[in-house]
Design a protein around this motif. Structure first.
Motif, PDB file in Angstrom:
ATOM      1  N   ALA A   4       0.717  -1.140  -0.240  1.00 51.65           N
ATOM      2  CA  ALA A   4       0.147   0.160  -0.038  1.00 51.65           C
ATOM      3  C   ALA A   4       0.863   1.180   0.030  1.00 51.65           C
ATOM      4  O   ALA A   4       0.590   2.167  -0.586  1.00 51.65           O
ATOM      5  CB  ALA A   4      -1.009  -0.126   1.179  1.00 51.65           C
ATOM      6  N   ILE A   5       1.855   1.177   0.660  1.00 53.66           N
ATOM      7  CA  ILE A   5       2.802   2.283   0.802  1.00 53.66           C
ATOM      8  C   ILE A   5       3.382   2.561  -0.730  1.00 53.66           C
ATOM      9  O   ILE A   5       3.696   3.708  -1.101  1.00 53.66           O
ATOM     10  CB  ILE A   5       3.891   2.159   1.861  1.00 53.66           C
ATOM     11  CG1 ILE A   5       3.261   2.340   3.361  1.00 53.66           C
ATOM     12  CG2 ILE A   5       5.104   3.258   1.813  1.00 53.66           C
ATOM     13  CD1 ILE A   5       4.147   1.871   4.289  1.00 53.66           C
ATOM     14  N   VAL A   6       3.857   1.623  -1.262  1.00 54.75           N
ATOM     15  CA  VAL A   6       4.306   1.747  -2.753  1.00 54.75           C
ATOM     16  C   VAL A   6       3.385   2.047  -3.573  1.00 54.75           C
ATOM     17  O   VAL A   6       3.513   3.013  -4.275  1.00 54.75           O
ATOM     18  CB  VAL A   6       5.033   0.156  -3.122  1.00 54.75           C
ATOM     19  CG1 VAL A   6       5.406   0.216  -4.341  1.00 54.75           C
ATOM     20  CG2 VAL A   6       6.337   0.040  -2.177  1.00 54.75           C
ATOM     21  N   ALA A   7       1.934   1.765  -3.452  1.00 57.05           N
ATOM     22  CA  ALA A   7       1.015   2.009  -4.293  1.00 57.05           C
ATOM     23  C   ALA A   7       0.671   3.517  -4.081  1.00 57.05           C
ATOM     24  O   ALA A   7       0.414   4.295  -5.134  1.00 57.05           O
ATOM     25  CB  ALA A   7      -0.137   1.276  -3.943  1.00 57.05           C
ATOM     26  N   HIS A   8       0.728   3.929  -3.031  1.00 55.41           N
ATOM     27  CA  HIS A   8       0.727   5.504  -2.908  1.00 55.41           C
ATOM     28  C   HIS A   8       1.669   6.225  -3.283  1.00 55.41           C
ATOM     29  O   HIS A   8       1.555   7.443  -4.032  1.00 55.41           O
ATOM     30  CB  HIS A   8       0.377   5.975  -1.217  1.00 55.41           C
ATOM     31  CG  HIS A   8      -0.939   5.533  -0.608  1.00 55.41           C
ATOM     32  ND1 HIS A   8      -1.370   4.354  -0.225  1.00 55.41           N
ATOM     33  CD2 HIS A   8      -1.912   6.558  -0.541  1.00 55.41           C
ATOM     34  CE1 HIS A   8      -2.599   4.633   0.100  1.00 55.41           C
ATOM     35  NE2 HIS A   8      -2.992   5.763  -0.091  1.00 55.41           N
TER      36      HIS A   8
END
Length: 194
Positions: free
Chosen positions: A127-131
């Motif tokens: 999720a952090i990478v997706a953001h």
């Protein structure tokens, strides 16, 4: 599987088609006359997400999935620029997703709910990478618009860069900032092995 459940999935697919027609409205603020669609943004965000995930040791497929679903709620609430969000009490994305999945088969509904919830929580590595992929796509799009003569995009470039969390996203942004959008053609012009 019941016909009604398949109708629920088909209905969702038609609804997702709206993302191919809905423009990213924030670009109008800086004067872009024909901005990218939400689907165009989500596509490149997913590609960026998969690549960043491979660099950051996260699951590329999971990250790409999060990126693909990150703006699916905008079929119902629109693409609200940051300047407008301050004035609205918008429904959380989970509420929109619940309504979107109301008639879907349980397995489909659970996949979409879980994916949106993971992205919104922004806690997993994926999720952090997706953001970061979402912000990096915005930065790259702004650079492309700047090349096309839209001078007012610099604040978007700066704010997108400032929100990047991972080292790989910052390094990729630094590389993008130092090149033109058509330099990818050099690999063709040089030929294999040159």
């Amino acid at each position: 599987m019941a016909d009604e459940q398949m109708r629920g999935v088909a209905s969702f697919l038609y609804e997702m088609g709206m993302l191919k027609r809905a423009k990213r409205s924030g670009w109008w603020i800086v004067g872009v006359k024909d901005p990218e669609t939400i689907a165009e943004h989500s596509f490149r965000t997913a590609i960026i997400g998969a690549l960043l995930a491979s660099l950051e040791g996260a699951d590329p497929a999971r990250t790409a999935l999060l990126c693909l679903f990150h703006d699916t709620q905008e079929t119902r609430v629109g693409d609200i620029p940051h300047i407008g969000r301050r004035y609205l009490d918008a429904a959380p994305n989970g509420v929109v997703t619940e309504d979107q999945m109301a008639e879907a088969p349980p397995a489909v509904a659970e996949l979409v709910r879980r994916t949106v919830a993971e992205y919104e929580a922004n806690e997993s590595r994926e999720a952090i990478v997706a953001h970061d992929a979402d912000k990096l796509e915005c930065l790259i799009q702004a650079l492309e618009y700047r090349e096309q003569g839209y001078a007012n995009v610099q604040p978007w470039i700066d704010s997108s860069y400032a929100e990047l969390k991972t080292g790989s996203a910052r390094a990729l942004a630094d590389a993008a900032l130092k090149m033109g959008s058509l330099e990818w053609q050099d690999t063709y012009l040089r030929g294999p092995g040159d």
